[in-house]
Each structure stands twice: as C-alpha cells, then as structure tokens.
Design a protein around this motif. Sequence first.
Motif, PDB file in Angstrom:
ATOM      1  N   THR A 168      35.185 -24.889  30.434  1.00 61.50           N
ATOM      2  CA  THR A 168      35.874 -25.359  29.231  1.00 61.50           C
ATOM      3  C   THR A 168      36.475 -24.169  28.488  1.00 61.50           C
ATOM      4  O   THR A 168      37.644 -24.179  28.100  1.00 61.50           O
ATOM      5  CB  THR A 168      34.885 -26.118  28.313  1.00 61.50           C
ATOM      6  N   LEU A 169      35.667 -23.149  28.310  1.00 60.14           N
ATOM      7  CA  LEU A 169      36.144 -21.951  27.620  1.00 60.14           C
ATOM      8  C   LEU A 169      37.226 -21.231  28.437  1.00 60.14           C
ATOM      9  O   LEU A 169      38.237 -20.787  27.888  1.00 60.14           O
ATOM     10  CB  LEU A 169      34.961 -21.007  27.360  1.00 60.14           C
ATOM     11  N   ALA A 170      37.025 -21.130  29.734  1.00 61.18           N
ATOM     12  CA  ALA A 170      38.027 -20.458  30.565  1.00 61.18           C
ATOM     13  C   ALA A 170      39.370 -21.176  30.468  1.00 61.18           C
ATOM     14  O   ALA A 170      40.428 -20.555  30.377  1.00 61.18           O
ATOM     15  CB  ALA A 170      37.557 -20.400  32.022  1.00 61.18           C
ATOM     16  N   PHE A 171      39.326 -22.492  30.454  1.00 63.75           N
ATOM     17  CA  PHE A 171      40.565 -23.260  30.336  1.00 63.75           C
ATOM     18  C   PHE A 171      41.179 -23.056  28.956  1.00 63.75           C
ATOM     19  O   PHE A 171      42.399 -22.914  28.810  1.00 63.75           O
ATOM     20  CB  PHE A 171      40.282 -24.744  30.599  1.00 63.75           C
ATOM     21  N   LYS A 172      40.321 -23.022  27.948  1.00 64.47           N
ATOM     22  CA  LYS A 172      40.837 -22.751  26.597  1.00 64.47           C
ATOM     23  C   LYS A 172      41.568 -21.414  26.569  1.00 64.47           C
ATOM     24  O   LYS A 172      42.650 -21.282  25.990  1.00 64.47           O
ATOM     25  CB  LYS A 172      39.670 -22.746  25.591  1.00 64.47           C
ATOM     26  N   ARG A 173      40.995 -20.409  27.213  1.00 67.71           N
ATOM     27  CA  ARG A 173      41.621 -19.091  27.227  1.00 67.71           C
ATOM     28  C   ARG A 173      42.940 -19.104  28.002  1.00 67.71           C
ATOM     29  O   ARG A 173      43.911 -18.453  27.603  1.00 67.71           O
ATOM     30  CB  ARG A 173      40.671 -18.060  27.852  1.00 67.71           C
ATOM     31  N   ALA A 174      42.994 -19.851  29.098  1.00 65.09           N
ATOM     32  CA  ALA A 174      44.249 -19.931  29.851  1.00 65.09           C
ATOM     33  C   ALA A 174      45.331 -20.580  28.987  1.00 65.09           C
ATOM     34  O   ALA A 174      46.482 -20.134  28.965  1.00 65.09           O
ATOM     35  CB  ALA A 174      44.040 -20.728  31.142  1.00 65.09           C
ATOM     36  N   VAL A 175      44.962 -21.616  28.259  1.00 62.30           N
ATOM     37  CA  VAL A 175      45.930 -22.294  27.394  1.00 62.30           C
ATOM     38  C   VAL A 175      46.381 -21.359  26.281  1.00 62.30           C
ATOM     39  O   VAL A 175      47.580 -21.251  25.988  1.00 62.30           O
ATOM     40  CB  VAL A 175      45.320 -23.593  26.821  1.00 62.30           C
ATOM     41  N   LEU A 176      45.452 -20.647  25.669  1.00 59.93           N
ATOM     42  CA  LEU A 176      45.836 -19.708  24.608  1.00 59.93           C
ATOM     43  C   LEU A 176      46.749 -18.608  25.151  1.00 59.93           C
ATOM     44  O   LEU A 176      47.720 -18.217  24.500  1.00 59.93           O
ATOM     45  CB  LEU A 176      44.581 -19.091  23.967  1.00 59.93           C
ATOM     46  N   ASN A 177      46.450 -18.125  26.345  1.00 57.77           N
ATOM     47  CA  ASN A 177      47.323 -17.105  26.946  1.00 57.77           C
ATOM     48  C   ASN A 177      48.736 -17.647  27.159  1.00 57.77           C
ATOM     49  O   ASN A 177      49.724 -16.957  26.910  1.00 57.77           O
ATOM     50  CB  ASN A 177      46.745 -16.621  28.279  1.00 57.77           C
ATOM     51  N   ALA A 178      48.815 -18.876  27.610  1.00 58.85           N
ATOM     52  CA  ALA A 178      50.132 -19.482  27.833  1.00 58.85           C
ATOM     53  C   ALA A 178      50.869 -19.683  26.514  1.00 58.85           C
ATOM     54  O   ALA A 178      52.077 -19.457  26.421  1.00 58.85           O
ATOM     55  CB  ALA A 178      49.972 -20.816  28.566  1.00 58.85           C
TER      56      ALA A 178
ATOM     57  N   SER B 289      39.828 -22.738  39.015  1.00 61.66           N
ATOM     58  CA  SER B 289      40.117 -21.934  40.201  1.00 61.66           C
ATOM     59  C   SER B 289      38.872 -21.263  40.747  1.00 61.66           C
ATOM     60  O   SER B 289      38.686 -21.157  41.947  1.00 61.66           O
ATOM     61  CB  SER B 289      41.188 -20.891  39.876  1.00 61.66           C
ATOM     62  N   GLY B 290      38.024 -20.764  39.866  1.00 70.00           N
ATOM     63  CA  GLY B 290      36.796 -20.128  40.326  1.00 70.00           C
ATOM     64  C   GLY B 290      35.636 -20.540  39.428  1.00 70.00           C
ATOM     65  O   GLY B 290      35.749 -20.476  38.206  1.00 70.00           O
ATOM     66  N   ILE B 291      34.537 -20.977  40.026  1.00 65.19           N
ATOM     67  CA  ILE B 291      33.408 -21.468  39.231  1.00 65.19           C
ATOM     68  C   ILE B 291      32.096 -20.845  39.697  1.00 65.19           C
ATOM     69  O   ILE B 291      31.019 -21.269  39.332  1.00 65.19           O
ATOM     70  CB  ILE B 291      33.374 -23.022  39.283  1.00 65.19           C
ATOM     71  N   VAL B 292      32.199 -19.780  40.507  1.00 66.25           N
ATOM     72  CA  VAL B 292      30.983 -19.198  41.065  1.00 66.25           C
ATOM     73  C   VAL B 292      30.849 -17.692  40.848  1.00 66.25           C
ATOM     74  O   VAL B 292      29.774 -17.135  41.092  1.00 66.25           O
ATOM     75  CB  VAL B 292      30.883 -19.461  42.590  1.00 66.25           C
ATOM     76  N   ASP B 293      31.911 -17.021  40.411  1.00 68.67           N
ATOM     77  CA  ASP B 293      31.845 -15.569  40.324  1.00 68.67           C
ATOM     78  C   ASP B 293      31.246 -15.149  38.993  1.00 68.67           C
ATOM     79  O   ASP B 293      31.941 -14.836  38.028  1.00 68.67           O
ATOM     80  CB  ASP B 293      33.256 -14.977  40.510  1.00 68.67           C
ATOM     81  N   THR B 294      29.934 -15.150  38.938  1.00 67.37           N
ATOM     82  CA  THR B 294      29.211 -14.897  37.693  1.00 67.37           C
ATOM     83  C   THR B 294      29.628 -13.571  37.078  1.00 67.37           C
ATOM     84  O   THR B 294      29.801 -12.602  37.801  1.00 67.37           O
ATOM     85  CB  THR B 294      27.693 -14.872  37.960  1.00 67.37           C
ATOM     86  N   PRO B 295      29.772 -13.521  35.762  1.00 68.56           N
ATOM     87  CA  PRO B 295      29.519 -14.612  34.816  1.00 68.56           C
ATOM     88  C   PRO B 295      30.772 -15.391  34.440  1.00 68.56           C
ATOM     89  O   PRO B 295      30.702 -16.235  33.561  1.00 68.56           O
ATOM     90  CB  PRO B 295      29.016 -13.847  33.586  1.00 68.56           C
ATOM     91  N   ASN B 296      31.914 -15.120  35.106  1.00 71.46           N
ATOM     92  CA  ASN B 296      33.161 -15.705  34.638  1.00 71.46           C
ATOM     93  C   ASN B 296      33.595 -16.946  35.409  1.00 71.46           C
ATOM     94  O   ASN B 296      33.853 -16.871  36.607  1.00 71.46           O
ATOM     95  CB  ASN B 296      34.281 -14.659  34.727  1.00 71.46           C
ATOM     96  N   ALA B 297      33.693 -18.061  34.702  1.00 71.78           N
ATOM     97  CA  ALA B 297      34.524 -19.141  35.232  1.00 71.78           C
ATOM     98  C   ALA B 297      35.964 -18.679  35.098  1.00 71.78           C
ATOM     99  O   ALA B 297      36.294 -17.910  34.193  1.00 71.78           O
ATOM    100  CB  ALA B 297      34.292 -20.418  34.451  1.00 71.78           C
ATOM    101  N   LEU B 298      36.827 -19.125  36.002  1.00 70.33           N
ATOM    102  CA  LEU B 298      38.245 -18.768  35.924  1.00 70.33           C
ATOM    103  C   LEU B 298      39.066 -20.046  36.039  1.00 70.33           C
ATOM    104  O   LEU B 298      38.976 -20.764  37.028  1.00 70.33           O
ATOM    105  CB  LEU B 298      38.608 -17.773  37.028  1.00 70.33           C
ATOM    106  N   ALA B 299      39.821 -20.312  34.988  1.00 68.65           N
ATOM    107  CA  ALA B 299      40.676 -21.497  34.994  1.00 68.65           C
ATOM    108  C   ALA B 299      42.125 -21.047  34.945  1.00 68.65           C
ATOM    109  O   ALA B 299      42.442 -19.957  34.471  1.00 68.65           O
ATOM    110  CB  ALA B 299      40.355 -22.401  33.811  1.00 68.65           C
ATOM    111  N   THR B 300      43.015 -21.883  35.469  1.00 61.64           N
ATOM    112  CA  THR B 300      44.435 -21.547  35.451  1.00 61.64           C
ATOM    113  C   THR B 300      45.229 -22.720  34.885  1.00 61.64           C
ATOM    114  O   THR B 300      44.835 -23.879  35.009  1.00 61.64           O
ATOM    115  CB  THR B 300      44.958 -21.220  36.867  1.00 61.64           C
TER     116      THR B 300
END
Lengths: 424, 424, 424, 424
Positions: free
Chosen positions: D324-334, D362-373
């Motif tokens: 959820t947070l990773a997606f929020k950050r992707a949206v804010l970046n856009a 896009s990535g949900i396993v590379d601790t500690p970062n979820a990565l959304a696009t």
Amino acid sequence: MAPPTPRLVVPIDVKKSPWEQKLPIHNRWHPHIPPVAEVTEGEVFRVEIGPLRVLDTKGVPAKPGDLLVVEICNLGPLLGNEWGFTATLDRDNGGGFLTDHFPCATKAIWYFEGIYAYSPNIPGVRFPGLTHPGVVGTAPSMELLQTWNEREKKLVETDIRSVKLSEVVHQRPVAHLPNTRNCLLGKVKEGTPEWERIANEAARTIPGRENGGNCDIKNLSTGSKVYLPVFVEGANLSTGDMHFSQGDGEITFCGAIEMSGFLELKCEIIRGGMKEYLTPMGPTHLHVNPIFEIGPVEPRFSEWLVFEGISVDEEGRQHFLDATLAFKRAVLNAIDYLSKFGYSKEQVYILLSCCPCEGRISGIVDTPNALATLAIPISIFDQDIRPKSGKVPAGPQVLKRLPDVLKSTYDGDLPITQNPTKDI
Amino acid sequence: MAPPTPRLVVPIDVKKSPWEQKLPIHNRWHPHIPPVAEVTEGEVFRVEIGPLRVLDTKGVPAKPGDLLVVEICNLGPLLGNEWGFTATLDRDNGGGFLTDHFPCATKAIWYFEGIYAYSPNIPGVRFPGLTHPGVVGTAPSMELLQTWNEREKKLVETDIRSVKLSEVVHQRPVAHLPNTRNCLLGKVKEGTPEWERIANEAARTIPGRENGGNCDIKNLSTGSKVYLPVFVEGANLSTGDMHFSQGDGEITFCGAIEMSGFLELKCEIIRGGMKEYLTPMGPTHLHVNPIFEIGPVEPRFSEWLVFEGISVDEEGRQHFLDATLAFKRAVLNAIDYLSKFGYSKEQVYILLSCCPCEGRISGIVDTPNALATLAIPISIFDQDIRPKSGKVPAGPQVLKRLPDVLKSTYDGDLPITQNPTKDI
Amino acid sequence: MAPPTPRLVVPIDVKKSPWEQKLPIHNRWHPHIPPVAEVTEGEVFRVEIGPLRVLDTKGVPAKPGDLLVVEICNLGPLLGNEWGFTATLDRDNGGGFLTDHFPCATKAIWYFEGIYAYSPNIPGVRFPGLTHPGVVGTAPSMELLQTWNEREKKLVETDIRSVKLSEVVHQRPVAHLPNTRNCLLGKVKEGTPEWERIANEAARTIPGRENGGNCDIKNLSTGSKVYLPVFVEGANLSTGDMHFSQGDGEITFCGAIEMSGFLELKCEIIRGGMKEYLTPMGPTHLHVNPIFEIGPVEPRFSEWLVFEGISVDEEGRQHFLDATLAFKRAVLNAIDYLSKFGYSKEQVYILLSCCPCEGRISGIVDTPNALATLAIPISIFDQDIRPKSGKVPAGPQVLKRLPDVLKSTYDGDLPITQNPTKDI
Amino acid sequence: MAPPTPRLVVPIDVKKSPWEQKLPIHNRWHPHIPPVAEVTEGEVFRVEIGPLRVLDTKGVPAKPGDLLVVEICNLGPLLGNEWGFTATLDRDNGGGFLTDHFPCATKAIWYFEGIYAYSPNIPGVRFPGLTHPGVVGTAPSMELLQTWNEREKKLVETDIRSVKLSEVVHQRPVAHLPNTRNCLLGKVKEGTPEWERIANEAARTIPGRENGGNCDIKNLSTGSKVYLPVFVEGANLSTGDMHFSQGDGEITFCGAIEMSGFLELKCEIIRGGMKEYLTPMGPTHLHVNPIFEIGPVEPRFSEWLVFEGISVDEEGRQHFLDATLAFKRAVLNAIDYLSKFGYSKEQVYILLSCCPCEGRISGIVDTPNALATLAIPISIFDQDIRPKSGKVPAGPQVLKRLPDVLKSTYDGDLPITQNPTKDI
C-alpha cells in the motif's frame, strides 16, 4: 461551456424505405447533390447516412484543396436493431470474389450480443466486431467526376477480361457507368431536368476512389481518423454502409455484416492540406487517395492461423505477380481447410468475408509468384482448428445449408438494404 | 534427463564464401540434393543454412504426405555480425516492385542495437525488427518439380506482359527457368553428370511455391510454427535468407534487412497430415500451400498512419480489381507523402521495404477498384509524421543520396550475399 | 564509420565460481567499490554482471545530479546455458511471500526452447519469457548509503511485525544490516582495512531502493529504458540477476527463472536530470525513485483468467486497506483454483512466481478492503483452465512432488547462484 | 427464432432522484432485499441499476453453491448524457488515498467524444475509456452477512491505525457499520419494522467483498466475464456505479469518471460451481472471491512511462513489505513528475485516478521493500512527457485551480450521485 452531447444531424427511421426518410439519401456521387445538414469544425455530431456540409467554426466552409479530418468518435448498431446479415450474390447479379466457385445467392443472419456477433446459420463461431462505415467520402468536383467517368468507360469498352489470363473474376461486369435507374440524389427533385442531368453524370457508389467513398476498410473503426481531400466548397461529406464486422477484402461482396447503425463524428479542417500532404498524379492531377490513422480500440487476438496463396490458378497456370489471384488462392485454401471441421464451404466463404481476418500482401517481388496470406483469429471458433496428429475431429453438427436470398437486380449501386427479416 | 541445449547442426563461417562452407549450401530445389544433417522429432537444433533431413524419434523419417511442423524457437543475428543491408536492384538486373519509378541500384546499411535497427543512410528512423527467415521449405518431389517447370515455362513463353494493361512490372523478367549458371547443389559434386542433370531440372529459389520456399512472410518470427507439406522421404527441410526486418511485400526485392543469422528450430511430424489438412488442387493434385501460426512475440505498435491505393495506374488508366496495382499505388502514395518530411523518395522506398509496415488487401470486390492499404507505424520516426495544420516541418537535414551498390548479375537465384562491407 | 558490434566489457565464465571471475563481482552497494570497466555514452556494450563506470563521449563522466538513461537493447541466456531454475526457500532460510503456507524448500528446473520455457517439474505449461535483469542500479553516495542503513536499522530495532495484525510475512527477517559475511566487493582486496570498512557500511543488494537496484520489475525487458539517478561521479552502473521470466511480485523470493545471461546496453546522460525530473523527498532530499519506459516487444496474450483478493486474512480477520494482504489472498485463491487441474499447490506457487502473470492493485480506497488482482494468461496451459459446467477435468497426470533444494544460508544478499545442476 | 434485442429490465430516469426511480434501488447488501426483475439464463438484457433474480432457461433459479457467469456484452454512457466527473473528497468527508497530501474537495468534469474523454479542468489530455461497472455482485446469505459485520466491527473496535507505523491512510474511518441513515433497500417499504431490521443488518456497498460488490476493477469492461458465487436463491445480482474510465486503485476515492450508463449483460449458471472451482477459507468457509476473464476489446497503448515506489514513507521511515505504501510512493512520484509539465498536483492526482494507468505489485519479497509501479500511457498527453536533455518544456498554460465540489456527508455508502451540473 457547451456540453458535447452529439447533435443528431441525420436521423434514420429503420421502418421506412430509404427513399422515404425525412432527409433524403443519395446513392451516387456528384458535386451538385446538395447537403442535407451543416456541421461546424470541432463539433461532435451523430449521423446515420447522407451528405453533410462542413463549416469551420467561423462558418467558413471547407474549400477545395483542404483536407477534411473526420474522426470516428463512436459508432454502433441502432438500439433495438442488434442484428445484421452477410450475403453472397448470384453470379448473374453481381457475384463476388469467388463467384466461379460459389455461384449461388445465400445469406447468413448475425445476431449481436453487445460487441459479439453469432449466427444461427454458422454455428460454433462468435467474434467481437470491428465496426466501421463502409463508405466515408467527400463529393467530387465536376473535373474529378469526369475523370472517373472517362476512365471507367474506357475499361468497359476494352473489357480487359478477354485478354487477362487470370480469370479470377471473369463473370462479373467490369464497371457500371452512370444511368438513371434506381438513382437517388438526395434533395434533387426526381423527374426534373436537373435530376436527369445529374443522374446521367453521377458516379456509382460501389468502388472506393480518390474521394474515399466505399473503401470498405475494416480498420476504420472507433477512434480512427480519416484525412479526406476536399474537392467542392463545404466538402459535402457522406457516410453510410455500416458494417458490424468485415474481413479484409469483404470477399462475398455483400460481405460485411451489414446493419443499421449510427456514427458519432467530429470534423477538422487542414487548410490547404491537399497540396501540403498529398501528391496529385495522372494527367488531371486529381489522382490522390485519402490517408487515415487507426484508432486505439480494436479487438485483441494473439493467436492466428494463417493461409498462403500464390499466383498459380486453380487449373495450375502460372500468373505473373498477380496479388488478386494469390489472395484468391489463400482464401480458397482457408475455405478448404476449415470445411474439414464440420462446415460447408459456403458457410466458410461467408464467415471469412465478415469475421475479423486479415488479408496481407506478403510478397510481391519474388517472380513469378505474388504471395498473399489470410490470417484468421483462432479464438473465434469453439473448437481448436489447429492441425494436429490424428483425425480432424468431426466438429459440431452444423447446418450445411444456408438460406437463399431473394434475387434483386444488382446494378452498380451500393445496395439499399430492403432489410431481410432478421428471423432465419 | 537430457538438457535441451540446441545442437548446432549447420554452422556457418561468415568469413568464407558461401561455396566454401563446411556444409555445402544449395540455391535450387530438387529432390536429389542430399541432406547435410539429420535431426530428430522434438529436438531443438541450431542452423544457419542448408537442407536437413528430419527423422522422428524412432528414426523413421518424415514421409511424403506428412506435415512437417517447424517451430521457430529463436532466431537472430550472428554474434559479432550485428548489421545488414537493404538494396534496390538495377532495372537491368532484376529490378523490384517500383522499378519503373526507381530504376537504379542503391543500398542502405543498417546497424543493430539489440532489437533495434538504424541506418546512417536513412537518418531519423529506428525500429525493432520482426526477424524471420525469408526461406523455409521442404524438397519437392520429381512430380511437383516438373509441375513447376512446366507452368513457369509456359509463362515465359506467353509472356503475359505484352497483353496485360497493368504495366506495373513491365521491365522485369517474368520467370527464370532451370539452368546450370551459378548453381549450387549442396553435396552433389559439381561437374559430374549427376550435377548436370539436377542443375538442369532444379527450380530456382526465388519464388515461394507449394513447398514454402522463399515466402518472405515477415510474421514468421519467434515462436511461430510452419506446417509444411512433405514431398520426399525425410522432408529435406531447408531454410535461409535471414531478415532482420521486412515490410509486407518486400518491395525493393533485395528488400528486407538481409543479414547473417541463426535459427533455433524444432520439428514435429503430423503423419498423413497433408491429406488430413490440405486439399490438393490442380491437375496433378499437388497444388497445396503451407499453413502457419503467428508467434506470441511481435513488436507492439499502437499508432499507424495508413495509405490507400486503388487500381488506377499512374497514367490514370482504370484496371479491373488489380490488387498488385492497388498496392503499388498505396506504396507510391506513402513514398510521396513521407518524402515531404525531408527524405528522398529513394530513401522512403528502401525504408518501406524493410520496416515493419503492413500491406493489406482491404477491398477486392468493389468493381472496378481493388483497394490496398499500407500501414506504417508512426513511432519509428523521430518526428511526428501525421498531417496537421500549417506547413510540413522541414525535418532533420537528411542525406538525400544513397550509396550505389555494385552491379551483379541477377539471374533468378536467391542472392548469395557477397557481403558488402558494413561500412558506409 | 565504426560498426556497432557490442563490445563485451564484462565477460563471465559460467564454469567458475562467482568469486573466481576475471572481473570480480560485488554483492553490496557502496560508493567506494571501484568500477571494473568503462563505457562511453551512446556505445552499445555487452555485459554479464558487475559494476560499470559510465563516461560520456567526451570523457566527461556522469555526475551526481544527472540522470543515466540505460537502454536495454538486447538480452538473453548465454549460448549453451539455455536453462534456469525457480526455488522456494525454507522458512528458516529467507522464506518467501507465502512461507506460512509453503515452509519448505523446493525447486523447479526450466529448460528453454528459444523464447519458450518448460519444466519437467511442472508438466503441461509452456510460456514465452519476458526476460529482464532483476538488478539494475547506480552506486549510492555515502550520504544516501547512510540514510539506508539508518532507516533499515530502525526497522530492525522496532520490528513492526510484533504489532502488525497482518501476519502475512511474520516468519521472515525484516531486514539485513551490513556485515562482512559472504561480502563481495569487486576489486576491493579482501582482508584489507579498506575492505573491512566498506563491508561494514555497504548495503545489501536484496531490496530495490532509490538507486534502482534489485527492482525485479518483470517489464524491464528488451527495448525498455531506465532513467537512473546518478549519485557518484561516473554513475557506477551495476546490473545482474538475469531472469528468463518472472511474474509480478516474484512471490517465492528465488522466484523468477534464474539463469546465466547477457545484456546489451546503451547509456545516455541527461545532465542535471535528477533536479529537472525527480523530486527528492524526505529529510535528506535523496529519496527519489527511477523512472522507466516499457519496450515495444512483449509477449502478447489476449485471454487472461483473473483472481481477486481482499484484505481479509486466512483467519477471517479484517485488515485496513492492506494491499500486501490483498495480493496474498489473490495469489492463494489462484493457487487453490489451479490445483484443481492436477497440480500440487507447491507447483502452482512456483509457477505463479515465474510465469508472466500480472499483479495489480485494483482498488485501494474502498474502506476497509484493498483489492488486488492476479491475472494469468490462459494460453500457457495445455488444458482449458476456465470454469465451466460439469466436473473439473482430471488433468494430465502431473508430478506432485517437487525436488528439494539444498539448504544454504540466506543472509540478505542476492544469492550468488551456485548453479544447481540442470538435470532434474 | 427469437431475436436477441436486449430486454430493458431496469430503466433509469436521469432526471429523477435515485429514490424516485420506477424500480427502487438499493445501496446496501442484504439477502432479504427482493429482486426488481427476473432474467433467464442466456438472455441478453439491459440494465442500469438494481438487483436481479436470475433464472435458468427452465425457470429454475440459480441456487446457493452455483457460480453465476455474468458476461458484459456491452456498456456505455446513456444517450444524451455523454459526460461524467471525478472528485476528491474532503478529509473530513471520506478522503482518499492521498488525503494527507490533498485534503480538499475538488472535481473535474469530463466530456465524452465517443470513446474519448477530455476535461476543460485538465487541458492537454484526452484518452479512450475502458468503461466498466464499479459494482457487480450477488446478494450475501445471512451467514455471510454476519461474517462481514463481525469482522468489520472488530476492525472498528481495534482501530489498527493507532499501532500501524504506516500512516498512509490515517485520517480515514476504518470501516462503516450498518445503520439506517440514507439507507435504500429497494422494494422494502421504508419505515416498516422489516425495513428497520434489514437496515440495521445490511452491509455497506463501498468495499469489494466475497460477493464481488464494489470491486472497481477497471478491466471489467466489454466482453469480460465475471464468475460470481451464488449465496441466495436466484442469486440476486446487482450492478451499478458506472465508470467511463478508471486507473488502477481509483486513488481519489470518487476517483473514476463517474457517469450514468447502461449495461447489456448475459448470465449463465454453473451448477455447483462454487464447490467445484472455489476453495472457501476461514472459520465459516464462506471466504471466497470471484474470478473473471478479461475481454478482447481494450484500448491499445504501446508506450508507457513507469514510476516506482518503495515502502519508505514521506518522512523517510522504512516499512516492511508494505505494498500500500509502495504504491502510494509510486503515485506521489508520478504526481511530482507530471506537475513539472504545467499541471498542478491536484490536477495530476485526479488524472491518475481516472485515466487508464496500471498499478502493479512488482516486487513483494525483497525485504524490507515492497516495490510498486504505476504505468502511464504516454499518448494520452498532447506533449511528450518523457525525460530528455534540457529544460522541461513549459507546457501548455493550464488551469491550475480545480473547482470545488459541494460538501456532502459521506458515510460508507456508495455515493448516490446528486448529479453535479455538467457545466464547469
């Protein structure tokens, strides 16, 4: 700010005959057929059929030499008329691409379930339509019209078929010259000297020409743009011949899924665009062709079965780089192949005429063979039509016999559909 | 379990002449040209060029009447040879689709950046390739070979061009019959009576025919499958003529981006598949054509500018449903249009021959006009080529003059590339 | 003119251990790890792994504040190494997204047939790969590195899992802080004080961060471009972790099809582009993220079966807009569904981790449920997996048991593949 | 044979209030809300809103345990109502995904030109819609309803936000429990004891749940199929909340282009399909989710600019695999990026909520970062938004200030649009 609700500028009453419509239609091209409505540049309007005069936003009409950009914003069947038909014509009545193989008149009725069409006459297939108008064009100038009439007259006189080795199309009239029979000229009052004159000069609507016209390009669907040359003041845009779906080539002639429909269009004018973007050729410098852009919404298919044809005819004779013949051979190969899956060849002939298949000129230089291909989306069938080891599965029991269509006299005009009943 | 690393069954040494390769190549079709390698059904193998014998997993070769399913698992340029070229041929040396407009020999060199090609000779364009083999085919039987020779001989004798109104292609030889000149027959030893006999019977490789052959179908790319008829024991599959990219039609004749490359293939046999899936036609019942399936990986373009052509020639003469002419007109319209953006017409001619453009037979029934379209992906240009209001932008300063190519004697065989230097 | 044959700047010898390569690799991020090669702007070069220093064409290196545009021109498996593997890790050794459901270590071997992958461990599926590097990133500055270390240390200290209701991921370490164990620092000589210092500061390569890094974005494939922020002089670009194919999320952790491969890249520099295009956030103003463009060549699928998940956990507890949980539920729903077609759940877990499926955040505002979807291309299966009337077909007899993988100690670094044998 | 003209089973009068419609609507889920119409299996029918009872062709209703297959044959705006709006809600009135950044209520009006939408409030963008219903669902059983009420009540009581480090969404109510305020229950007569009882039990329509409901899945467009679980006799299918277009996530909450529209649907029943295809989980064994298939007609985009986000919040704090947070950050970046091209951030926030952009985990396993696009189609802008060398072009002068929207009391129901005027 004005909302963009499309203004209905040309209504149609499907219960009335074409010649009884409130705004009269036309089935010939002539610069003196007056427009039935006016639209302004940038306006989204709704139309079923008929010639339109296009103004720019200051009321200044499009002028000869401009390009008229027509955007197809939306289109579809008329509400309550979610059906259409595809027909083959009798060899004595116009025929089609494969008349020498399929000389009889038959038809298939198609019912629409939203974007999908299916036919009780051709069970086991269902496909999304790539809906488009078969006709979109501007009025010709007198000079262009005369050019058309002269060159087509010369063709009729020489009748090249007598010397053409390829007999692909040998039973069909080569062209239809102007005459008064069944002529519809919009607001021009029938029986007047003016009507007589125009009728005897006006070009038939069947072929596509420099003005666009009956292009039958299946990809002129939602979101696409046509750049049409303007030959007369106001452009006098006409459109019609709605197709729910069509295959490249429209091989049976009455070959798309013909239907009643609506179009939502928007026009822009590129001042002087003909000179800027098109290069006239030929003696009269009027020989140009429209340009178009394909829209962003088309059915997506990812799996295609593709058939080839080369320019060797059914009797085994070699022809020289004849793409028409190569395409004929690709279509015949596809018909033979698909008929192994439970269909009659007549059914496949009609199916390939109206489903979203693609006809390509794949090779045009490897002498002596032109090579054409016909690509068919695999997912429109409810059985797997790919070749595989073992016997071809019997396929669903399909109706082998298509209904006949009433004979009518085909004579070079775009058929004014006397709607066959939608019942089979 | 055995790993699937593709076995290199036919290596190529790009520094040697074609006739100096370890495994000898062939440039004619004949059932008696022996295979240079054997592969088994289901095996993934790597090949550059040459005839192959296909066995099934039990060592039983493919038999006449079978279908050979050839899957193109992978393909690309040879490592260290990331370049290719496109050429027009002189009118006295084979010519091309538009030889009457572009009679001189020119060329463009293309450099590859991975999937992309760009040319110092045609600045301002860059596109992903839809890489494919121009040739994939099985050996003909003697009976099929004789059929080819007879029908092509008849064409040469009658030379239909003298009566064909369409003069689209009037300066080109109509066909090339068997002869011994420049003939390469693989392992058949040159100078022997056997070689003489075969050379005088073997068919030229240029056109696509019933066995596939030089189909030049641009969509035969990664992941696609070809279903080839088998005419001789073992099938004797041949492939070659690698194209980094090609437009539909391959209009300049040496018209794809020709390159050295590799193929990774996999074969399966559908026993008796010819009878099950193909319908032989013609007097000898051998007139069939391959079928293929398009693969899942193709460059995606969403915006296309499309040019139309109808069957009226450059002198304004009307022809009857001639798709070859209509396509010629569409190509000429596109060339004229694009030349307004800073290119010479020669540059555009070469570009449209090798970039991923689509040539469609859009309408083939609206007498008298066939209507063909040529769709060009907009994003391959670094400027916006859509028509718009105002003057056409001047475009980047482009090189107007293409380099000449050395004249060589074209004679009906697939050119054995005497690789021009990759420097411009 | 210089030909564009890609220069091999970083070779790999797959028969040697990672630490025995000619050009030493690194598995940590640190500004003081020196580059192993230099490339110039616009040059196409070939690389397998390792940090690169990027110069512009005049020898002026990329500078902090620039954007480095990395185009992926081409990529693929190394010739002769056409295979890869996907694994789940033991819950005590790193685990994965569904470790609470699948606590054991298993693996699947994948063999490549050109663009296609298939596995003897998961019969009945075959799919084209969307090949990409899991890692592409620039070196962090000391300031950025410290930011990373501080924020990850804080996470480890607070260990939010103790208070998080969602127990999606409860058995996994929250983060790995710098240490010297298994540390590889390229040319920095092991055992020196310099090595000690860097190893104790350098960040782990597992997560994606501001510098790109281990993004594991499956669409970073052929023809795409990455716009990476530059934090140190020369950029010090690194890449690695080649994936033949991966599903969104890479759910099993060692979850793509891991393989040996090559990349052909091209770099451009946008001077001052970070300031111009990225908006740093957070206290240090270094919190930015890369941008990328998707390339034109991706496998086309037109039919997808889609599974939903909402943020209610397996025990029925409601969570608040938790997209991680919603995605977990969508994946579990897909696993349950597909296991009805003859697969074990472990097989489906691995399959969904590496096949080209799409994970979407479909709804993130409809309190209290986040809604995530997982879309699976239907055509990768050799049976029809759509729901239909009647019993689920038994499916092909599939191997239910996956091979175990050797336990290794996972510790926060990107695994240096001690290549398991490609035999099953 | 009966023609398939869709029967209009639920009409709407857009000039009347929702509660004044001929067939009363409902804005809560409850098994005892009676259907307002009946349809049979296989029939194509037309609907605007309201619950429907689905019979099979023999008049036997769908039964609990069945799967109801709902095909979306067609959909679109109501004729004469070619406009819609997108809004952000005030932080005290429901807010949205980025309420902490955009606390005020604003709106944009969108006008439709066929398949395209444009807004005078956000100049310079125009895009084709991927039109879909936000709500499609079946009625819950009493048991399922109780499950919902219990778990959501528990969430409200514990209010996990107090302990959640991620404060992504901290100002919004966590859930809305049943109450009688603004409750609409279809044919259940208001004020009766029955009405009181149902209103106090019925679930809010806002979140998607086991029955489908307000899924807001943007790909549920033309030609798609939803497989819904059946919990009550007759299924009691409901649909509504038509969206002309929506981005993944529907981030502003009232975030699609909301409009009046129609749907043409077709239902089939898979008897016993719930047990056959879905795996109930959780204590009550009712925790299932619908499945769907994506249709063949979607806008095609080939060029996307993609923004990444990782699970580090705006204050630089590291969170653990929080998508959820990773997606929020992707949206804010856009939003930050696009605001450089002449837009206000509020404009971009609304644009990304309703244009056809894709949100990926896009990535949900590379601790500690979820990565959304977040992938945005480039062609919807009339300027080139790619990063390039030099200054960001100033962009068209755009309106920076969006109109305010009237405050209304948001309370957990799907907003019954009191249609704002379509004038800006």
